[in-house]
Design a protein around this motif. Structure first.
Motif, mmCIF file in Angstrom:
data_model
loop_
_atom_site.group_PDB
_atom_site.id
_atom_site.type_symbol
_atom_site.label_atom_id
_atom_site.label_comp_id
_atom_site.label_asym_id
_atom_site.label_seq_id
_atom_site.Cartn_x
_atom_site.Cartn_y
_atom_site.Cartn_z
ATOM 1 N N SER A 259 75.189 14.332 66.548
ATOM 2 C CA SER A 259 73.848 13.802 66.261
ATOM 3 C C SER A 259 72.899 14.143 67.401
ATOM 4 N N GLU B 293 77.403 17.735 61.304
ATOM 5 C CA GLU B 293 76.432 16.710 60.910
ATOM 6 C C GLU B 293 75.229 17.403 60.278
ATOM 7 N N PHE C 158 73.906 12.903 57.669
ATOM 8 C CA PHE C 158 75.320 12.663 57.346
ATOM 9 C C PHE C 158 76.162 13.337 58.418
ATOM 10 N N GLY C 159 77.392 12.902 58.534
ATOM 11 C CA GLY C 159 78.262 13.516 59.541
ATOM 12 C C GLY C 159 79.709 13.377 59.136
ATOM 13 N N PHE D 177 71.660 4.611 63.840
ATOM 14 C CA PHE D 177 70.580 5.586 63.610
ATOM 15 C C PHE D 177 70.205 5.746 62.147
ATOM 16 N N GLN E 67 82.934 18.186 64.467
ATOM 17 C CA GLN E 67 82.107 17.571 63.426
ATOM 18 C C GLN E 67 81.139 18.583 62.832
ATOM 19 N N CYS F 236 76.949 8.414 56.364
ATOM 20 C CA CYS F 236 75.618 8.945 56.059
ATOM 21 C C CYS F 236 74.611 7.807 55.966
ATOM 22 N N HIS G 50 79.209 12.659 69.426
ATOM 23 C CA HIS G 50 78.923 13.155 68.067
ATOM 24 C C HIS G 50 77.867 14.261 68.180
ATOM 25 N N ARG H 160 85.846 11.841 72.476
ATOM 26 C CA ARG H 160 85.876 10.376 72.544
ATOM 27 C C ARG H 160 87.112 9.943 73.308
HETATM 28 N N1 PHE Z 1 77.257 10.313 63.976
HETATM 29 C C1 PHE Z 1 78.189 9.626 63.138
HETATM 30 C C2 PHE Z 1 79.585 9.716 63.772
HETATM 31 O O1 PHE Z 1 79.748 10.324 64.782
HETATM 32 C C3 PHE Z 1 78.254 10.198 61.764
HETATM 33 C C4 PHE Z 1 76.978 9.994 61.017
HETATM 34 C C5 PHE Z 1 75.985 10.949 61.056
HETATM 35 C C6 PHE Z 1 76.748 8.846 60.270
HETATM 36 C C7 PHE Z 1 74.810 10.764 60.376
HETATM 37 C C8 PHE Z 1 75.596 8.653 59.593
HETATM 38 C C9 PHE Z 1 74.626 9.615 59.644
HETATM 39 O O2 PHE Z 1 80.497 9.147 63.275
#
Ligand code: PHE
Length: 339
Positions: free
Chosen positions: A168, A208, A304-305, A248, A206, A281, A166, A192
């Motif tokens: 993140s 994010e 959020f993502g 997270f 993505q 999120c 991700h 993935r």
């Molecule tokens: N990182 C999560 C994913 O890959 C998405 C996400 C980001 C969720 C930030 C909550 C907060 O699915």
């Protein structure tokens, strides 16, 4: 023999040819097996030794001049043939213009929506270490996402190197290098270890987002998500948040938007629920803030993502994710009309 050479070099100067064919005839006449110059060379063998030196020189000069002349004539007549045989009347070949890939179109649109409310762009590496993808984001050591099932490992060890699962990880890099207020969005490609099907792919994209400041609340998160949903899917769009779990964020939620295809009445895209899931999120977990040296008593934040393919799928009702990766121009050309 000397006179012959003199005579021929004069004649050579005045040679002309109008066609490739005429040039070839001249070549045979002058340089061919029975050509003037070949015959002269035969004759040369029979002359007295004391004359050979000077005659040999003029003969060679003549031969070189003849070869050069034929070359010049050939070049000119070939050019002439090409010029006169070209037909300038047919219409030109159509020029095919390239177009943006649908994933780029949606990514740019998402970026544009968030930059309008003050988010800046952050990017990071696709090959990452365990810390940035998992540990700094409060994934416990035994979390299944670290498993070979989900993650592509470049190196498996205590200090693992992975393909990011991700973006993140980019948010962690931002928290390392910037102090709050932080307001970023992180678009990028993620990986993935999943079997490729119409609904899942081992590569996807993505965007994010992360916002950290004093007094950031869940209400701010809801408002940011609602703003995005309306800009992306239309002014009438509604959102719904369902409790969820991410390591997270705490609390965490899954965001649904009202189905923009049936207007919420129910269709086969929303599986007759009227709702479409678009992102995860939540409020940034205090462990994540502390792991990145941000005072969790002073600052709070939300993250959020979302998957770009998923948003694109909802925008254009493309049912099969694989189409985005095949680069079939018949698919891609359908998006040329969209800027
Ligand atoms: N990182 C999560 C994913 O890959 C998405 C996400 C980001 C969720 C930030 C909550 C907060 O699915």
């Amino acid at each position: 023999m000397y006179e012959k050479i003199q005579h021929l070099s004069k004649e050579l100067d005045s040679l002309t040819a109008a066609t490739v064919q005429e040039t070839e005839e001249l070549r045979i006449k002058w340089l061919g097996k029975k050509g003037y110059i070949t015959v002269l060379f035969d004759e040369f063998k029979t002359i007295a030794a004391d004359q050979k030196r000077s005659l040999g020189q003029s003969l060679n000069t003549l031969k070189n001049a003849a070869q050069e002349k034929i070359q010049v004539l050939r070049h000119a007549t070939v050019q002439e043939t090409v010029a006169t045989s070209a037909d300038y009347t047919p219409p030109g070949d159509p020029q095919l213009f390239g177009a943006r890939h649908p994933i780029s179109i949606v990514r740019n649109e998402i970026i544009e929506i968030f930059t309008r409310i003050g988010y800046t762009l952050a990017e990071g590496p696709e090959i990452e270490d365990d810390w940035h993808v998992f540990s700094a984001l409060n994934f416990p050591p035994e979390h299944p996402a670290r498993d070979m099932q989900d993650t592509f490992f470049v190196r498996q060890s205590d200090n693992a190197v992975v393909l990011r699962t991700h973006t993140s990880s980019v948010q962690v890099r931002v928290m390392e290098s910037q102090r709050p207020p932080i307001r970023v969005i992180c678009p990028g490609r993620v990986f993935r270890n999943e079997a490729v099907s119409a609904r899942a792919h081992c590569i996807f994209h993505q965007v994010e987002g992360l916002y950290i400041d004093e007094n950031v609340s869940f209400a701010d998160l809801k408002q940011a998500v609602l703003y995005f949903a309306r800009e992306m899917f239309g002014k009438e769009t509604k959102i719904r948040l369902r409790p969820s779990y991410f390591p997270f964020t705490e609390p965490s939620a899954e965001v649904d938007v009202s189905c923009n295809i049936c207007g919420g009445r129910g269709c086969n895209i929303c599986k007759y629920t009227g709702w479409l899931e678009i992102m995860g999120c939540g409020m940034v977990d205090t462990n994540v803030l502390e792991a990145n040296d941000i005072d969790s008593k002073k600052y709070t934040g939300f993250a959020f993502g979302m998957g770009i393919e998923r948003v694109a799928m909802l925008k254009w009702q493309v049912r099969d994710l694989r189409l985005y990766f095949e680069n079939d121009v018949r698919f891609l050309a359908q998006f040329t009309a969209v800027v």
